[in-house]
Design a protein around this motif. Structure first.
Motif, PDB file in Angstrom:
ATOM      1  N   UNK A 132     -51.349  40.054  -5.129  1.00 44.85           N
ATOM      2  CA  UNK A 132     -52.515  39.729  -4.298  1.00 44.85           C
ATOM      3  C   UNK A 132     -53.681  39.262  -5.168  1.00 44.85           C
ATOM      4  N   UNK A 133     -53.833  39.907  -6.320  1.00 42.24           N
ATOM      5  CA  UNK A 133     -54.908  39.503  -7.220  1.00 42.24           C
ATOM      6  C   UNK A 133     -54.692  38.084  -7.720  1.00 42.24           C
ATOM      7  N   UNK A 175     -56.910  53.593  -8.569  1.00 38.66           N
ATOM      8  CA  UNK A 175     -58.216  53.296  -7.966  1.00 38.66           C
ATOM      9  C   UNK A 175     -58.050  53.279  -6.458  1.00 38.66           C
ATOM     10  N   UNK A 176     -59.106  53.674  -5.737  1.00 42.87           N
ATOM     11  CA  UNK A 176     -59.025  53.639  -4.277  1.00 42.87           C
ATOM     12  C   UNK A 176     -59.741  52.427  -3.686  1.00 42.87           C
ATOM     13  N   UNK A 177     -60.399  51.644  -4.562  1.00 41.05           N
ATOM     14  CA  UNK A 177     -61.007  50.377  -4.155  1.00 41.05           C
ATOM     15  C   UNK A 177     -61.266  49.535  -5.390  1.00 41.05           C
ATOM     16  N   UNK A 178     -61.075  48.237  -5.248  1.00 43.12           N
ATOM     17  CA  UNK A 178     -61.507  47.323  -6.310  1.00 43.12           C
ATOM     18  C   UNK A 178     -61.972  46.038  -5.664  1.00 43.12           C
ATOM     19  N   UNK A 179     -62.855  45.335  -6.357  1.00 43.89           N
ATOM     20  CA  UNK A 179     -63.409  44.093  -5.836  1.00 43.89           C
ATOM     21  C   UNK A 179     -63.550  43.076  -6.959  1.00 43.89           C
ATOM     22  N   UNK A 180     -63.339  41.819  -6.616  1.00 44.70           N
ATOM     23  CA  UNK A 180     -63.547  40.707  -7.549  1.00 44.70           C
ATOM     24  C   UNK A 180     -64.666  39.845  -6.990  1.00 44.70           C
ATOM     25  N   UNK A 181     -65.692  39.621  -7.811  1.00 48.61           N
ATOM     26  CA  UNK A 181     -66.819  38.784  -7.417  1.00 48.61           C
ATOM     27  C   UNK A 181     -66.871  37.529  -8.279  1.00 48.61           C
ATOM     28  N   UNK A 195     -78.467  35.542 -10.011  1.00 51.00           N
ATOM     29  CA  UNK A 195     -77.091  35.327  -9.554  1.00 51.00           C
ATOM     30  C   UNK A 195     -76.854  35.888  -8.158  1.00 51.00           C
ATOM     31  N   UNK A 196     -75.873  35.299  -7.510  1.00 50.69           N
ATOM     32  CA  UNK A 196     -75.294  35.893  -6.312  1.00 50.69           C
ATOM     33  C   UNK A 196     -73.898  36.406  -6.658  1.00 50.69           C
ATOM     34  N   UNK A 197     -73.557  37.582  -6.148  1.00 50.65           N
ATOM     35  CA  UNK A 197     -72.224  38.137  -6.312  1.00 50.65           C
ATOM     36  C   UNK A 197     -71.425  37.798  -5.053  1.00 50.65           C
ATOM     37  N   UNK A 198     -70.562  36.805  -5.163  1.00 48.08           N
ATOM     38  CA  UNK A 198     -69.788  36.331  -4.008  1.00 48.08           C
ATOM     39  C   UNK A 198     -68.444  37.051  -3.999  1.00 48.08           C
ATOM     40  N   UNK A 199     -68.210  37.843  -2.985  1.00 49.14           N
ATOM     41  CA  UNK A 199     -66.975  38.623  -2.907  1.00 49.14           C
ATOM     42  C   UNK A 199     -65.776  37.715  -2.664  1.00 49.14           C
ATOM     43  N   UNK A 200     -64.753  37.844  -3.499  1.00 50.42           N
ATOM     44  CA  UNK A 200     -63.527  37.050  -3.354  1.00 50.42           C
ATOM     45  C   UNK A 200     -62.317  37.917  -2.993  1.00 50.42           C
ATOM     46  N   UNK A 201     -62.264  39.143  -3.507  1.00 44.83           N
ATOM     47  CA  UNK A 201     -61.128  40.026  -3.252  1.00 44.83           C
ATOM     48  C   UNK A 201     -61.651  41.439  -3.034  1.00 44.83           C
ATOM     49  N   UNK A 202     -61.067  42.121  -2.055  1.00 44.23           N
ATOM     50  CA  UNK A 202     -61.319  43.547  -1.847  1.00 44.23           C
ATOM     51  C   UNK A 202     -59.981  44.229  -1.627  1.00 44.23           C
ATOM     52  N   UNK A 203     -59.713  45.265  -2.426  1.00 47.84           N
ATOM     53  CA  UNK A 203     -58.406  45.904  -2.400  1.00 47.84           C
ATOM     54  C   UNK A 203     -57.994  46.417  -1.041  1.00 47.84           C
ATOM     55  N   UNK A 204     -58.907  47.090  -0.331  1.00 45.25           N
ATOM     56  CA  UNK A 204     -58.551  47.659   0.962  1.00 45.25           C
ATOM     57  C   UNK A 204     -58.330  46.588   2.032  1.00 45.25           C
ATOM     58  N   UNK A 205     -58.701  45.356   1.732  1.00 45.53           N
ATOM     59  CA  UNK A 205     -58.457  44.250   2.674  1.00 45.53           C
ATOM     60  C   UNK A 205     -57.317  43.342   2.203  1.00 45.53           C
ATOM     61  N   UNK A 206     -57.332  43.008   0.915  1.00 41.51           N
ATOM     62  CA  UNK A 206     -56.355  42.041   0.388  1.00 41.51           C
ATOM     63  C   UNK A 206     -55.127  42.697  -0.231  1.00 41.51           C
ATOM     64  N   UNK A 207     -55.214  43.989  -0.512  1.00 39.24           N
ATOM     65  CA  UNK A 207     -54.086  44.670  -1.122  1.00 39.24           C
ATOM     66  C   UNK A 207     -54.340  44.998  -2.586  1.00 39.24           C
ATOM     67  N   UNK A 208     -53.575  45.966  -3.112  1.00 34.83           N
ATOM     68  CA  UNK A 208     -53.766  46.465  -4.468  1.00 34.83           C
ATOM     69  C   UNK A 208     -52.688  45.975  -5.439  1.00 34.83           C
TER      70      UNK A 208
END
Length: 481
Positions: free
Chosen positions: A345-346, A470-476, A328-341
């Motif tokens: 935004x989610x 949380x101080x960071x979250x990501x959706x892949x 698999x590839x983990x394709x980043x779709x959302x990052x909290x520090x960039x897109x908001x918490x």
């Protein structure tokens, strides 16, 4: 009597013998002035447990004062030798009260004394108990591993830590001090997150550093001033490492500017094949492995070792994928520090994405939590405004308690009896696995933003059931290669 009890009794008796015996026949003077200490031991025990002492205390080598063997070891500190001598006699050790640098000194001395069974135990202790220190001082640890080939566990630990950021070692002053065997182990890896041309340039820099004293040049970096003898010396220096450079992954322009000046280092047959590759783009076979190196995962939270383990959970494998088998590839779709918490935004960016992994880092810690949803998060029941449960037997949640490693990772799959409650789909809030088994609500970076309480999943992924930020979250998005 149980064999373990027998061994414990034997260890205890030998320990008392080390402290209280009156029949020592070996004097060992350790350390340098003013820190010199004298130890007493039995030559037969030393020779039986250490190949080094077996040779050093033989008739051909041993020095004697009267009836006593005398052995001097100024390059080992008394504190280190005390630990080693206790291990030789009892097979036990306690490193908890020692600082990490002293433990490194103990493992180096153990290598010199050829205590092959002791070394892996110290390595495991360092990795399990002092991993933060190892990461902070990883450049010096890499150099130590290069100088001591028996430190396999520490070497592999460093490789795993560095392959996401290999420039930490390739650009460090220690790089040119690595030995040839270590360079081969490093450069042949598939998971180095560097462009092939950078690896090539690093190899050339390493090779020049090994022969700089033999080059009669004002500036060894200027390849245009090299004589044929200089090239011959450089080729002999790197010839065992050279086959692990993947020339077929170097772009033509870089090849022309950065490889062609050193073409005499490459055999004529191999060089011709490289040129034909650029001409007709045919299948090119020069390196032992032709796989493109695997880059790092685009994440501020997890590394490739986390991703390969998560992927194996997705496919319900008994063992984790390796970097080479990762499908698999983990394709980043959302990052909290960039897109908001915020949950808005989610929902804006993540609602319609299928097959996703969420990871989040607990604020003011290294702890990582996450979950896998094979479906979408969108509230797609247009005829109803009510929130609803989405069933799925494949979903799971997880945590990495120390964040940096996969040690003590917790995997919690949906309870088969409650698979209809796998995800709770909300119109006006964030993602929720089960009934707050892992729930991100409102603002994820606030103290009330996230909660983990065991209900419909098989295991709890956090000891505390209090809400947290949380101080960071990501959706892949998980994409099969």
């Amino acid at each position: 009597m149980d064999v373990n009890i027998l061994l414990e009794n034997l260890s205890e008796k030998l320990g008392k013998m080390l402290k209280n015996a009156d029949d020592f026949n070996t004097i060992i003077r350790v350390g340098q002035n003013p820190n010199v200490q004298t130890f007493y031991a039995h030559s037969n025990i030393l020779r039986a447990l250490s190949p080094y002492f077996n040779k050093a205390l033989s008739k051909d080598w041993a020095k004697k004062e009267g009836e006593m063997f005398v052995f001097e070891k100024p390059n080992v500190s008394p504190s280190c030798f005390e630990t080693i001598l206790k291990y030789i006699y009892t097979g036990t050790f306690n490193l908890d009260e020692k600082d990490t640098q002293e433990i490194i000194d103990i493992i180096i001395a153990s290598d010199e004394f050829m205590l092959s069974e002791f070394i892996p135990s110290i390595e495991s202790y360092l990795i399990e108990k002092r991993s933060d220190w190892l990461r902070t001082n990883i450049e010096s640890i890499i150099l130590t591993c290069s100088q001591h080939s028996t430190l396999i566990k520490l070497r592999d630990f460093c490789f795993e830590e560095l392959c996401d950021e290999p420039r930490r070692i390739f650009n460090s002053p220690s790089f040119c001090l690595l030995n040839e065997c270590f360079m081969i182990s490093l450069i042949q890896r598939n998971d180095l997150n560097m462009n092939e041309i950078e690896i090539w340039e690093s190899l050339i820099r390493w090779g020049k550093a090994q022969i700089v004293s033999n080059l009669k040049l004002d500036d060894p970096r200027d390849v245009t001033k090299y004589s044929q003898d200089d090239f011959t010396t450089l080729r002999k220096t790197i010839e065992k490492i050279l086959p692990y450079i993947r020339f077929d992954h170097i772009c033509p322009l870089d090849f022309k500017e950065k490889v062609v000046p050193y073409k005499s280092l490459i055999s004529s047959d191999a060089y011709e094949e490289i040129l034909w590759k650029y001409i007709i783009d045919s299948k090119f076979k020069f390196s032992p492995s032709f796989q493109r190196r695997i880059g790092s995962i685009n994440s501020k939270i997890i590394k490739k070792k986390h991703a390969t383990l998560i992927a194996s959970w997705v496919d319900q494998k008994d063992s984790a994928y390796t970097n080479d088998t990762m499908p698999y590839e983990f394709v980043l779709e959302i990052r909290g520090t960039y897109d908001g918490f915020s949950y808005e935004a989610f929902k804006y960016k993540g609602d319609n994405i299928i097959n996703t992994i969420i990871v989040a880092r607990v604020k003011n810690s290294k702890e990582v939590i996450g979950g896998y949803n094979p479906c979408i998060w969108r509230h797609d029941r247009w005829k109803s405004s009510e929130d609803f449960w989405r069933p799925d037997s494949r979903s799971f949640i997880f945590s990495f308690p120390d964040g940096e490693t996969t040690n003590n990772a917790i995997l919690s799959r949906i309870n088969p009896y409650y698979s209809k409650y796998a995800m709770y789909i909300r119109k006006n809030n964030g993602p929720e696995f089960g009934n707050q088994d892992f729930y991100m609500s409102g603002r994820f970076d606030l103290k009330t933003g996230v909660i983990c309480r065991k209900t419909y999943y098989l295991k709890k992924i956090r000891d505390s059931e209090d809400s947290f930020a949380v101080d960071e979250y990501e959706l892949f998005r998980l994409v099969r290669k």
